[in-house]
Scaffold this motif. Structure first.
Motif, short mmCIF file in Angstrom:
data_model
loop_
_atom_site.label_atom_id
_atom_site.label_comp_id
_atom_site.label_asym_id
_atom_site.label_seq_id
_atom_site.Cartn_x
_atom_site.Cartn_y
_atom_site.Cartn_z
N PRO A 156 -9.08 -12.49 -22.88
CA PRO A 156 -9.21 -13.60 -23.82
C PRO A 156 -10.35 -14.56 -23.46
O PRO A 156 -10.87 -15.24 -24.34
N GLU A 157 -10.73 -14.60 -22.20
CA GLU A 157 -11.80 -15.53 -21.80
C GLU A 157 -13.17 -15.02 -22.23
O GLU A 157 -13.98 -15.76 -22.80
N SER A 158 -13.43 -13.75 -21.99
CA SER A 158 -14.74 -13.19 -22.34
C SER A 158 -14.80 -12.71 -23.78
O SER A 158 -15.89 -12.59 -24.36
N GLY A 159 -13.63 -12.42 -24.37
CA GLY A 159 -13.61 -11.87 -25.72
C GLY A 159 -13.98 -10.41 -25.78
O GLY A 159 -14.30 -9.89 -26.85
N ASN A 160 -13.90 -9.73 -24.64
CA ASN A 160 -14.22 -8.31 -24.56
C ASN A 160 -12.99 -7.50 -24.14
O ASN A 160 -12.11 -8.01 -23.44
N PHE A 161 -12.95 -6.24 -24.54
CA PHE A 161 -11.92 -5.33 -24.06
C PHE A 161 -12.40 -4.72 -22.74
O PHE A 161 -13.57 -4.34 -22.61
N THR A 162 -11.48 -4.65 -21.77
CA THR A 162 -11.82 -4.17 -20.44
C THR A 162 -10.86 -3.06 -20.01
O THR A 162 -9.86 -2.81 -20.68
N HIS A 163 -11.16 -2.42 -18.89
CA HIS A 163 -10.32 -1.32 -18.42
C HIS A 163 -9.15 -1.79 -17.57
O HIS A 163 -8.26 -1.01 -17.24
N GLU A 164 -9.13 -3.08 -17.20
CA GLU A 164 -8.03 -3.64 -16.41
C GLU A 164 -7.47 -4.88 -17.12
O GLU A 164 -8.21 -5.62 -17.79
N THR A 171 -1.19 -7.46 -22.74
CA THR A 171 -0.80 -6.13 -22.30
C THR A 171 -1.51 -5.08 -23.15
O THR A 171 -2.19 -5.40 -24.14
N GLU A 172 -1.30 -3.82 -22.81
CA GLU A 172 -1.88 -2.76 -23.62
C GLU A 172 -1.33 -2.79 -25.04
O GLU A 172 -2.07 -2.57 -26.00
N GLU A 173 -0.02 -3.09 -25.17
CA GLU A 173 0.59 -3.14 -26.51
C GLU A 173 -0.02 -4.26 -27.35
O GLU A 173 -0.39 -4.04 -28.51
N ILE A 174 -0.12 -5.47 -26.78
CA ILE A 174 -0.67 -6.59 -27.53
C ILE A 174 -2.15 -6.38 -27.81
O ILE A 174 -2.66 -6.68 -28.91
N SER A 175 -2.87 -5.84 -26.85
CA SER A 175 -4.29 -5.57 -27.05
C SER A 175 -4.50 -4.55 -28.17
O SER A 175 -5.47 -4.63 -28.93
N GLN A 176 -3.58 -3.59 -28.28
CA GLN A 176 -3.67 -2.60 -29.36
C GLN A 176 -3.44 -3.26 -30.72
O GLN A 176 -4.08 -2.89 -31.71
N ILE A 177 -2.53 -4.25 -30.77
CA ILE A 177 -2.32 -4.99 -32.02
C ILE A 177 -3.61 -5.73 -32.40
O ILE A 177 -4.00 -5.76 -33.57
N TRP A 178 -4.27 -6.31 -31.41
CA TRP A 178 -5.56 -6.96 -31.67
C TRP A 178 -6.53 -5.96 -32.30
O TRP A 178 -7.19 -6.26 -33.30
N LYS A 179 -6.62 -4.77 -31.71
CA LYS A 179 -7.54 -3.77 -32.25
C LYS A 179 -7.17 -3.39 -33.68
O LYS A 179 -8.06 -3.21 -34.54
N THR A 180 -5.88 -3.28 -33.95
CA THR A 180 -5.44 -2.93 -35.30
C THR A 180 -5.91 -3.97 -36.31
O THR A 180 -6.44 -3.63 -37.38
N PHE A 181 -5.75 -5.25 -35.97
CA PHE A 181 -6.18 -6.31 -36.88
C PHE A 181 -7.70 -6.34 -37.00
O PHE A 181 -8.24 -6.57 -38.10
#
Length: 229
Positions: A156-164, A171-181
């Motif tokens: 959330p700080e950088s606004g980028n998706f990362t590998h960790e 989490t991976e689940e919430i990050s996936q929801i972000w990608k969906t939107f």
């Protein structure tokens, strides 16, 4: 005399009978107006003071010594849609409080005005993700929405998706929801269950804290959560 088509963001009672209205107008962005006598018993316009009602506000142009124009006529600018469901009402109050702080410095912005119109349609259709959709749209409007890639976790700080994982809520689940939107053209068609909706909303607010100076969590969030429990 000027007439502004605008959405009501908030209002403050002044004295016994008057009020200050804070609105977002189609032609001039964020505007404040002084409504004299709005609380008089003979005035029938007080019911118009509901969050994000679309109003037609006619004003007398303020003089050099008066910064806030006075309302000469107040009408509904669109078909009145009564929101009776207390859950949708809580979403409206939350959205209005959110927009009031996000748009305070905003000039004319047709895209932002249209996004509020789309939110109102979501409310009309009893879409319980209406506030989620609104917050996502305004990230894009403000130019701070994350860019997607093949990594699993949103930082959330950088606004980028990362590998960790960079934040315990992202989490991976919430990050996936972000990608969906972020990758869905019509986000109004996305459906979220209550737990996912709550967690995703929390992550959105964290993201806003990171990217909007002085952003605060709307006080109405507590009521929103309580009503949806």
């Amino acid at each position: 005399m000027q007439t502004h088509t605008c959405f009501l963001l908030s209002y403050v009672k002044f004295g016994d009978n008057d009020a200050f209205l804070h609105c977002f107008s189609a032609d001039a962005g964020y505007q404040s107006f002084f409504a004299k006598g709005l609380y008089l018993s003979k005035n029938k316009k007080k019911p118009y003071l509901f969050p994000l009602n679309q109003l037609a506000v006619s004003v007398v142009k303020a003089g050099a010594s008066k910064k806030i124009p006075t309302v000469s006529k107040l009408e509904l600018a669109a078909e009145y849609v009564e929101v009776k469901d207390v859950r949708m009402q809580s979403i409206l109050f939350f959205a209005a409080e959110f927009l009031h702080q996000i748009l305070r410095e905003e000039q004319q912005n047709d895209v932002a005005f249209e996004a509020i119109s789309m939110f109102r349609e979501d409310i009309k259709n009893n879409n319980f993700n209406a506030h989620i959709n609104l917050l996502v749209r305004f990230l894009g409007i403000s130019g701070v929405a994350p860019l997607t890639n093949d990594y699993k976790f949103l930082d959330p700080e950088s606004g980028n998706f990362t590998h960790e994982i960079a934040h315990p809520l992202f989490t991976e689940e919430i990050s996936q929801i972000w990608k969906t939107f972020l990758m869905t053209e019509n986000i109004g068609e996305i459906s979220l269950i209550r737990d996912s909706r709550n967690s995703f909303l929390d992550s959105l607010l964290i993201y806003y804290h990171q990217h909007f100076f002085g952003f605060y969590t709307p006080n109405s969030l507590a009521v929103l959560r309580q009503i949806f429990e």
